[in-house]
Motif scaffolding. Structure first.
Motif, mmCIF file in Angstrom:
data_model
loop_
_atom_site.group_PDB
_atom_site.id
_atom_site.type_symbol
_atom_site.label_atom_id
_atom_site.label_comp_id
_atom_site.label_asym_id
_atom_site.label_seq_id
_atom_site.Cartn_x
_atom_site.Cartn_y
_atom_site.Cartn_z
ATOM 1 N N ALA A 4 0.804 -1.224 0.000
ATOM 2 C CA ALA A 4 0.000 0.000 0.000
ATOM 3 C C ALA A 4 0.837 1.275 0.000
ATOM 4 N N SER A 5 2.170 1.147 0.104
ATOM 5 C CA SER A 5 3.004 2.350 0.259
ATOM 6 C C SER A 5 4.169 2.441 -0.711
ATOM 7 N N SER A 6 4.394 1.424 -1.532
ATOM 8 C CA SER A 6 5.507 1.451 -2.473
ATOM 9 C C SER A 6 4.988 1.447 -3.906
ATOM 10 N N VAL A 7 5.734 2.097 -4.791
ATOM 11 C CA VAL A 7 5.334 2.201 -6.192
ATOM 12 C C VAL A 7 6.484 1.690 -7.052
ATOM 13 N N ASN A 8 6.329 0.484 -7.582
ATOM 14 C CA ASN A 8 7.341 -0.087 -8.462
ATOM 15 C C ASN A 8 6.961 0.036 -9.933
ATOM 16 N N ASN A 33 -2.471 0.015 -4.302
ATOM 17 C CA ASN A 33 -2.976 1.299 -3.803
ATOM 18 C C ASN A 33 -3.176 2.217 -4.996
ATOM 19 N N PRO A 34 -4.416 2.459 -5.413
ATOM 20 C CA PRO A 34 -4.656 3.283 -6.601
ATOM 21 C C PRO A 34 -4.115 4.697 -6.486
ATOM 22 N N ALA A 35 -3.884 5.189 -5.268
ATOM 23 C CA ALA A 35 -3.306 6.522 -5.100
ATOM 24 C C ALA A 35 -1.885 6.595 -5.639
ATOM 25 N N GLY A 36 -1.190 5.451 -5.682
ATOM 26 C CA GLY A 36 0.189 5.428 -6.118
ATOM 27 C C GLY A 36 0.394 5.712 -7.593
ATOM 28 N N LEU A 37 -0.677 5.725 -8.390
ATOM 29 C CA LEU A 37 -0.533 6.046 -9.805
ATOM 30 C C LEU A 37 0.083 7.419 -10.027
ATOM 31 N N THR A 38 -0.110 8.332 -9.069
ATOM 32 C CA THR A 38 0.400 9.697 -9.248
ATOM 33 C C THR A 38 1.927 9.752 -9.248
ATOM 34 N N LEU A 66 12.441 -0.244 -19.824
ATOM 35 C CA LEU A 66 12.054 -1.636 -19.628
ATOM 36 C C LEU A 66 12.545 -2.168 -18.287
ATOM 37 N N THR A 67 11.655 -2.883 -17.577
ATOM 38 C CA THR A 67 12.036 -3.585 -16.343
ATOM 39 C C THR A 67 11.450 -4.994 -16.375
ATOM 40 N N ILE A 68 12.285 -5.962 -16.062
ATOM 41 C CA ILE A 68 11.852 -7.347 -15.932
ATOM 42 C C ILE A 68 11.960 -7.733 -14.459
ATOM 43 N N ASP A 69 10.870 -8.213 -13.882
ATOM 44 C CA ASP A 69 10.848 -8.628 -12.473
ATOM 45 C C ASP A 69 10.591 -10.124 -12.364
ATOM 46 N N GLN A 76 7.251 -10.877 -14.605
ATOM 47 C CA GLN A 76 6.495 -9.780 -15.212
ATOM 48 C C GLN A 76 7.432 -8.835 -15.956
ATOM 49 N N ALA A 77 6.851 -8.062 -16.860
ATOM 50 C CA ALA A 77 7.597 -7.058 -17.621
ATOM 51 C C ALA A 77 6.845 -5.745 -17.559
ATOM 52 N N THR A 78 7.591 -4.658 -17.463
ATOM 53 C CA THR A 78 7.023 -3.313 -17.486
ATOM 54 C C THR A 78 7.711 -2.509 -18.594
#
Length: 427
Positions: free
Chosen positions: A44-48, A56-61, A376-379, A422-424
């Motif tokens: 709920a507090s980290s944004v990767n 946590n939808p607030a993290g989109l910002t 690109l990030t691969i996790d 996963q990939a981003t």
């Protein structure tokens, strides 16, 4: 009498149980591989990446560019049965099945962001062998919920953001169990199959606060979702003067509610290398006290319709789960993660069933993220899950004084290896 026959056959007809996922009860956590590396300690507090839309939808910002995240989790479960009342109980009942997810997020302007998520919050696949001694309580189960979540978030100021997303949830399931025809003056076994589906609506909401430049706190609320499943109950193979009368298909309905959860966590950036996470999740499992299935057009015996209304007690209780984790930024390309979670079972021994043989669990996780370039990030993540011994002791079911569904008891010792990838990609 009407609540006795088929009681265990229809029990949990919609209870989507994640028998060996990273979540307990009827929940699964395979919505983010970057979060799995820390056992979801800072969900709920980290944004990767864009998977924060669920955490946590607030993290989109905090995502400054449009990006898409997609991946899957895979669970390899090991189920050992000890002291089983039937020696045919092997316990190998969880096939390996991937759980996919996908998210998209994009800024609208400096304050507003939006996103879209597609994920599976609840799922079950269990398939006991045909000779399984507990087949009269449950032999095959497949249930899943697929959720679509459009989301909007707003940055109130430099330190506080909020987010909200309605959820559209499609649930469907199939369950199979058996009845003993010999108890009703017949031979062989009756097969009871149930199918049903529905669409339910809920929402996720969150707030994220940068308390200091190093410390972030988040709070996420996932609402309950009410379903009224419509489907059918099909009975085949009934033999003898009693069960043969029930062969056929009947319209069935079931009211079911998935519980609300509250997830809170903190993320502390100790320095440029180390980040620490801690979190707790409350789940209102006490909503699941009893399940009642209504079948329409069923025949009667002696003026009674023993499959007209079917009920099963669950008696689940609320739980708190906890997790701690850490990440280490090895260099600009690599980040390493680890975490530990404690997740209690909502079921007590006296009410646990072969469909939901879960106990209190501990989860240890390792993970890594690789960014060959800024786009690109691969996790990847690995988790080992171990449960305390879970006892199942289901009593026999009778009709007119005769045993039609023998009881079953066993001690389940469950463990699982879970992997995710996963990939981003950022535009």
């Amino acid at each position: 009498m009407k609540k006795l026959w088929l009681k265990t056959s229809l029990a949990m007809a919609i209870g989507a149980v994640s028998t060996h996922s990273l979540g307990n009860g009827i929940a699964i956590n395979e919505q983010s591989v970057s979060g799995a590396g820390t056992s979801f300690a800072g969900r709920a507090s980290s944004v990767n990446d864009a998977s924060v839309l669920f955490g946590n939808p607030a993290g989109l910002t905090k995502l400054k560019r449009p990006e898409v995240t997609g991946g899957f989790g895979l669970v390899d479960a090991n189920v050992d049965l000890d002291n089983a009342s039937d020696e045919t109980a092997k316990g190998d009942m969880v096939p390996m099945t991937p759980v996919p997810f996908a998210f998209y997020a994009s800024p609208i302007d400096e304050s507003w962001h939006w996103g879209l998520g597609l994920y599976v919050p609840y799922a079950l696949i269990s398939d006991y062998e045909k000779s399984f001694g507990g087949r009269f309580k449950g032999q095959y189960s497949k249930v899943e919920v697929v959720t679509l979540q459009p989301t909007i978030s707003y940055q109130i100021n430099d330190r506080v953001s909020v987010g909200f997303g309605p959820t559209i949830n499609k649930i469907k399931g199939k369950l199979v169990s058996k009845l003993d025809n010999s108890a009703a003056f017949g031979t062989g076994e009756t097969k009871v199959g149930i199918k049903g589906d529905d669409v339910g609506y809920g929402f996720n909401a969150g707030v994220m606060v940068d308390v200091t430049d190093q410390l972030t706190w988040g709070l996420t609320y996932h609402s309950k979702v009410d379903y009224t499943l419509e489907g059918r109950t099909r009975i085949t193979g009934g033999d003898g003067p009693i069960f043969s009368a029930f062969n056929g298909q009947y319209d069935a309905s079931l009211d079911f509610t998935t519980p609300e959860t509250v997830d809170t966590s903190v993320t502390y950036a100790f320095d440029d290398k180390w980040t620490l996470y801690g979190g707790a999740t409350f789940t209102r499992w006490s909503r699941l006290q009893e399940i009642v299935v209504e079948n329409q057009g069923t025949p009667s015996i002696l003026g009674l319709s023993p499959i007209g209304e079917v009920s099963e007690e669950l008696k689940w209780h609320d739980t708190w789960s906890y997790a701690i984790g850490a990440s280490y930024q090895l260099n600009p390309q690599w980040v390493l993660r680890t975490g530990l979670a404690l997740d209690p079972s909502p079921a007590e021994n006296e009410h646990r069933s072969v469909r939901i043989p879960v106990g209190n669990r501990k989860v240890f996780s390792l993970g890594a993220g690789w960014s060959p370039n800024p786009d690109l990030t691969i996790d990847a993540a690995y988790s080992y899950l171990r449960e305390n011994e879970a006892k199942v002791n289901q009593h026999s079911t009778e009709l007119a004084g005769r045993e039609i569904a023998p009881g079953f008891s066993a001690e389940y010792n469950n463990s699982a290896h879970c992997v995710g990838l996963q990939a981003t990609y950022r535009f």
